[in-house]
Scaffold this motif. Structure first.
Motif, mmCIF file in Angstrom:
data_model
loop_
_atom_site.group_PDB
_atom_site.id
_atom_site.type_symbol
_atom_site.label_atom_id
_atom_site.label_comp_id
_atom_site.label_asym_id
_atom_site.label_seq_id
_atom_site.Cartn_x
_atom_site.Cartn_y
_atom_site.Cartn_z
ATOM 1 N N ALA A 170 37.376 42.727 45.048
ATOM 2 C CA ALA A 170 36.199 42.705 44.185
ATOM 3 C C ALA A 170 35.690 44.116 43.923
ATOM 4 O O ALA A 170 35.373 44.490 42.793
ATOM 5 C CB ALA A 170 35.099 41.868 44.833
ATOM 6 N N TRP A 171 35.655 44.930 44.966
ATOM 7 C CA TRP A 171 35.176 46.310 44.866
ATOM 8 C C TRP A 171 36.041 47.110 43.910
ATOM 9 O O TRP A 171 35.586 47.980 43.184
ATOM 10 C CB TRP A 171 35.162 46.933 46.249
ATOM 11 C CG TRP A 171 35.080 48.416 46.309
ATOM 12 C CD1 TRP A 171 36.025 49.261 46.793
ATOM 13 C CD2 TRP A 171 33.988 49.251 45.906
ATOM 14 N NE1 TRP A 171 35.601 50.553 46.715
ATOM 15 C CE2 TRP A 171 34.357 50.586 46.178
ATOM 16 C CE3 TRP A 171 32.739 48.990 45.335
ATOM 17 C CZ2 TRP A 171 33.517 51.662 45.894
ATOM 18 C CZ3 TRP A 171 31.907 50.067 45.057
ATOM 19 C CH2 TRP A 171 32.299 51.388 45.339
ATOM 20 N N MET A 172 37.327 46.800 43.897
ATOM 21 C CA MET A 172 38.222 47.571 43.057
ATOM 22 C C MET A 172 38.170 47.083 41.618
ATOM 23 O O MET A 172 38.179 47.866 40.687
ATOM 24 C CB MET A 172 39.646 47.443 43.586
ATOM 25 C CG MET A 172 40.566 48.440 42.959
ATOM 26 S SD MET A 172 41.964 48.701 44.011
ATOM 27 C CE MET A 172 43.252 48.724 42.813
ATOM 28 N N ILE A 173 38.105 45.769 41.444
ATOM 29 C CA ILE A 173 38.245 45.219 40.097
ATOM 30 C C ILE A 173 36.935 45.221 39.307
ATOM 31 O O ILE A 173 36.889 45.686 38.163
ATOM 32 C CB ILE A 173 38.811 43.775 40.175
ATOM 33 C CG1 ILE A 173 40.261 43.835 40.632
ATOM 34 C CG2 ILE A 173 38.709 43.067 38.844
ATOM 35 C CD1 ILE A 173 41.154 44.676 39.747
ATOM 36 N N VAL A 174 35.840 44.754 39.929
ATOM 37 C CA VAL A 174 34.611 44.565 39.153
ATOM 38 C C VAL A 174 34.073 45.862 38.536
ATOM 39 O O VAL A 174 33.945 45.955 37.316
ATOM 40 C CB VAL A 174 33.528 43.836 39.996
ATOM 41 C CG1 VAL A 174 32.231 43.736 39.223
ATOM 42 C CG2 VAL A 174 34.025 42.462 40.405
ATOM 43 N N PRO A 175 33.796 46.900 39.346
ATOM 44 C CA PRO A 175 33.247 48.102 38.716
ATOM 45 C C PRO A 175 34.239 48.774 37.760
ATOM 46 O O PRO A 175 33.843 49.276 36.714
ATOM 47 C CB PRO A 175 32.941 49.035 39.896
ATOM 48 C CG PRO A 175 33.054 48.215 41.104
ATOM 49 C CD PRO A 175 33.940 47.066 40.788
ATOM 50 N N LEU A 176 35.505 48.730 38.117
ATOM 51 C CA LEU A 176 36.492 49.383 37.269
ATOM 52 C C LEU A 176 36.579 48.680 35.915
ATOM 53 O O LEU A 176 36.657 49.326 34.864
ATOM 54 C CB LEU A 176 37.855 49.388 37.958
ATOM 55 C CG LEU A 176 38.798 50.519 37.554
ATOM 56 C CD1 LEU A 176 38.148 51.873 37.761
ATOM 57 C CD2 LEU A 176 40.095 50.435 38.343
ATOM 58 N N ALA A 177 36.540 47.350 35.947
ATOM 59 C CA ALA A 177 36.561 46.595 34.697
ATOM 60 C C ALA A 177 35.321 46.923 33.870
ATOM 61 O O ALA A 177 35.391 47.081 32.651
ATOM 62 C CB ALA A 177 36.624 45.096 34.986
ATOM 63 N N MET A 178 34.180 47.063 34.559
ATOM 64 C CA MET A 178 32.952 47.417 33.833
ATOM 65 C C MET A 178 33.064 48.794 33.209
ATOM 66 O O MET A 178 32.665 49.011 32.063
ATOM 67 C CB MET A 178 31.752 47.364 34.785
ATOM 68 C CG MET A 178 31.307 45.957 35.121
ATOM 69 S SD MET A 178 29.978 45.949 36.348
ATOM 70 C CE MET A 178 28.582 46.492 35.363
ATOM 71 N N THR A 179 33.601 49.759 33.986
ATOM 72 C CA THR A 179 33.774 51.102 33.438
ATOM 73 C C THR A 179 34.643 51.042 32.190
ATOM 74 O O THR A 179 34.342 51.657 31.167
ATOM 75 C CB THR A 179 34.439 52.034 34.474
ATOM 76 O OG1 THR A 179 33.761 51.911 35.704
ATOM 77 C CG2 THR A 179 34.382 53.472 34.024
ATOM 78 N N LEU A 180 35.737 50.302 32.307
ATOM 79 C CA LEU A 180 36.658 50.193 31.185
ATOM 80 C C LEU A 180 35.942 49.586 29.974
ATOM 81 O O LEU A 180 36.068 50.072 28.849
ATOM 82 C CB LEU A 180 37.849 49.317 31.604
ATOM 83 C CG LEU A 180 39.140 49.506 30.808
ATOM 84 C CD1 LEU A 180 39.621 50.944 30.905
ATOM 85 C CD2 LEU A 180 40.212 48.563 31.340
ATOM 86 N N TYR A 181 35.159 48.543 30.215
ATOM 87 C CA TYR A 181 34.426 47.882 29.136
ATOM 88 C C TYR A 181 33.423 48.845 28.495
ATOM 89 O O TYR A 181 33.391 49.020 27.279
ATOM 90 C CB TYR A 181 33.723 46.641 29.690
ATOM 91 C CG TYR A 181 32.728 46.007 28.755
ATOM 92 C CD1 TYR A 181 33.162 45.223 27.690
ATOM 93 C CD2 TYR A 181 31.364 46.200 28.933
ATOM 94 C CE1 TYR A 181 32.243 44.643 26.816
ATOM 95 C CE2 TYR A 181 30.442 45.623 28.073
ATOM 96 C CZ TYR A 181 30.881 44.843 27.018
ATOM 97 O OH TYR A 181 29.973 44.284 26.177
ATOM 98 N N PHE A 182 32.622 49.511 29.343
ATOM 99 C CA PHE A 182 31.628 50.455 28.820
ATOM 100 C C PHE A 182 32.271 51.580 28.023
ATOM 101 O O PHE A 182 31.690 52.105 27.084
ATOM 102 C CB PHE A 182 30.811 51.077 29.962
ATOM 103 C CG PHE A 182 29.806 50.157 30.573
ATOM 104 C CD1 PHE A 182 29.038 49.324 29.783
ATOM 105 C CD2 PHE A 182 29.617 50.130 31.948
ATOM 106 C CE1 PHE A 182 28.100 48.472 30.349
ATOM 107 C CE2 PHE A 182 28.689 49.281 32.525
ATOM 108 C CZ PHE A 182 27.925 48.449 31.723
ATOM 109 N N SER A 183 33.490 51.944 28.436
ATOM 110 C CA SER A 183 34.101 53.117 27.812
ATOM 111 C C SER A 183 34.450 52.848 26.341
ATOM 112 O O SER A 183 34.705 53.773 25.590
ATOM 113 C CB SER A 183 35.356 53.546 28.580
ATOM 114 O OG SER A 183 36.407 52.646 28.346
#
Lengths: 290, 276
Positions: free
Chosen positions: A23-36
């Protein structure tokens, strides 16, 4: 011996760690990708929408990015050069018998335990200050004009501060490796008439190749993330002279509130770090098979 | 080594060794010395090394003006809390990996290691927003959570390398005697695992104590640990060197002592067992 029963409970014991890390790896990273891919600034939260690759285009064509990339490479390369060479010298010295060696070893490894904000501020003020600092006093004693370290050679100053913190790490690992060197082999070589230099090149260095690689890779992972030292000394300046990728992303996110741009920068940082990580993981993976 | 070391050579090495050791240690020594000076003497030129009026007023002053103990407690809670929570997750996982390895165990370990490689700045934006929206910004709970997740791969790895050295035959003997898994763990393995867990705990407390990315970005004042508190001395109006030194000395002393005790674990932990 592993029965079905133990295998099931083993899975159960691993599950919590695996799940939270996943969860720690996927959730924030997916959010970063989305925001980008979004136009999103915290100061004007209503303007929100897809912008395609625009954030990346802005981030990568910003002259600050070129500077930050250069600074990051210089910082990592400079610190690596100093710590590996210095650490090797220190390790070779600490491998020799002398009086009080145990105490000297404690003194040498001490900087590693100093928190980054403390070491940065101590160096910035009490050592590198152009008027009251110890370096300025030494320079004047020698009859040289003291230099204003953080204004004249800001990146070099940061490199020195960070290198001081990481010197113990290189020393300690190379020393541990040296101490596992086969002394009989050393003595045999000595009997055969191999000189100090010959023994160092043909016996010691090959033995140290692996630990040196480990030092380089692990330090690189940490050095790519240098942040606190820059924040409390130069704040990335003057201009962009000491801005590295981490600091650039930080300033876009928390100083300019540009969520989209900072996220694009974050993804770039992830890609850069992964290039190093691939090598490190392969090296450590090989070790697991032994 | 059988080689005879001449006294001269040893004396020479002693001089070189102590000089180098002194130089490397100097910034720390200087910080400690400055913490006992008055603000005037702290910036005296030429600097006074030992011949100054020793005073302890900086230490009382630091506590007085900025509630030093609040930040000290934050550091303690955050580093001990994240370590304890991390162990709670990691001990069973490392245990299972070391004693009941499956086909995937190695892959899981390598994958865990890879999460450690993710640069913090890559997830700064979403984490900041998540923290802001859930009211976790500047709270101890939030920081304990983040540091636990950052530390977890390292804790699992360290424990795994220690557990793996416990001989499996002991397990089999216990099983033959009819011990259940629970008994096996409590009576046979736990006593042998304690040293490894202790070393892991020590190293992890040191690393979380000095963590200076999330602690700086996710706290402002209430939950700020010492890393962030010291950073507040970087502002121009905060330039009181003697007080900065006193605050710094207090911040690094306990962890320096712990660090000196954990030299060997440091090598092993930070290289993920690649150098022992």
């Amino acid at each position: 011996m592993a029965t079905l029963h133990t295998r099931a409970s083993a899975r159960l014991m691993m599950a919590p760690s695996v799940i939270v890390l996943f969860a720690w790896m996927i959730v924030p990273l997916a959010m970063t990708l989305y925001f980008s891919f979004q136009r999103y600034n915290l100061l004007s939260p209503d303007e929100h929408g897809w912008t395609g690759l625009l954030n990346y285009t802005y981030f990568l064509t910003d002259p600050a990015f070129g500077d930050a990339l250069t600074n990051t490479l210089l910082l990592v390369g400079g610190v690596l050069a100093i710590t590996v060479v210095g650490g090797l010298c220190l390790a070779l010295m600490l491998d020799q018998p002398f009086w009080g060696r145990g105490i000297v070893r404690l003194l040498v490894i001490a900087p590693f335990f100093v928190m980054p904000t403390v070491s940065a501020l101590v160096w910035k003020n009490m050592l590198m200050n152009p008027v009251y600092g110890v370096f300025a006093w030494i320079a004047r004693t020698l009859g040289v004009e003291p230099i204003d370290w953080l204004a004249d050679v800001p990146l070099l100053s940061i490199i020195l501060i960070v290198a001081w913190q990481w010197l113990p790490f290189a020393t300690l690992i190379l020393l541990t490796a040296l101490q596992s060197l086969d002394t009989e082999q050393q003595e045999a070589a000595e009997m055969d008439g191999a000189g100090v230099v010959g023994r160092f090149i043909h016996l010691v260095l090959p033995h140290l190749a692996r630990p040196i690689t480990v030092v380089i890779l692990i330090e690189t992972i940490f050095l790519l993330g240098v942040f606190a030292e820059i924040l409390v000394t130069t704040g990335g300046g003057p201009g962009t002279a000491t801005t590295n990728i981490v600091y650039l992303v930080y300033s876009q996110a928390l100083l300019q509130f540009d969520v989209g741009g900072a996220s694009a920068g974050g993804i770039v940082a992830v890609v850069l770090a992964n290039i190093v990580a691939v090598f490190l993981i392969r090296l450590i993976g090989k070790n697991l098979d032994r | 080594m059988a080689r005879a070391v001449t006294t001269r050579r040893k004396a020479l090495l002693t001089v070189i060794g102590w000089t180098v050791g002194f130089l490397v240690f100097f910034p720390i020594l200087w910080t400690v010395l400055t913490s006992f000076k008055t603000e005037g003497e702290a910036i005296a030129n030429p600097p006074s090394f030992l011949a100054f009026d020793w005073t302890t007023e900086n230490y009382t002053e630091v506590q007085h003006r900025s509630d030093y103990f609040l930040h000290m407690m934050n550091s303690v809670v955050i580093s001990f809390g994240s370590t304890a929570l991390g162990l709670l997750f990691a001990v069973p996982a490392a245990w299972a990996m070391a004693f009941a390895p499956g086909k995937r165990t190695k892959d899981i370990l390598m994958w865990m290691l890879s999460t450690k490689m993710m640069p913090a700045v890559g997830v700064l934006v979403p984490l900041y927003i998540l923290f802001r929206d859930s009211g976790l910004l500047d709270t101890r709970v939030g920081l304990v959570g983040v540091l636990t997740l950052i530390d977890l791969p390292l804790i699992v790895w360290m424990l795994y390398t220690y557990f793996r050295e416990i001989p499996g035959e002991i397990l089999e003997a216990a099983r033959m005697d009819g011990a259940s898994l629970g008994k096996e763990i409590v009576f046979v393995l736990a006593p042998m695992a304690v040293p490894g867990i202790a070393s892991t705990t020590l190293l992890n407390i040191i690393l979380s104590w000095n963590e200076a990315f999330w602690t700086l970005n996710l706290t402002t004042s209430n939950a700020a640990p010492l890393t962030a508190f010291i950073a507040s001395y970087s502002s121009p109006e905060g330039l009181f060197w003697a007080k900065l030194s006193a605050a710094s000395t207090l911040a690094i002393a306990p962890i320096l002592v712990l660090g000196w005790f954990s030299q060997r674990q440091l090598v092993r932990g930070l290289t993920f067992g690649a150098v022992k």
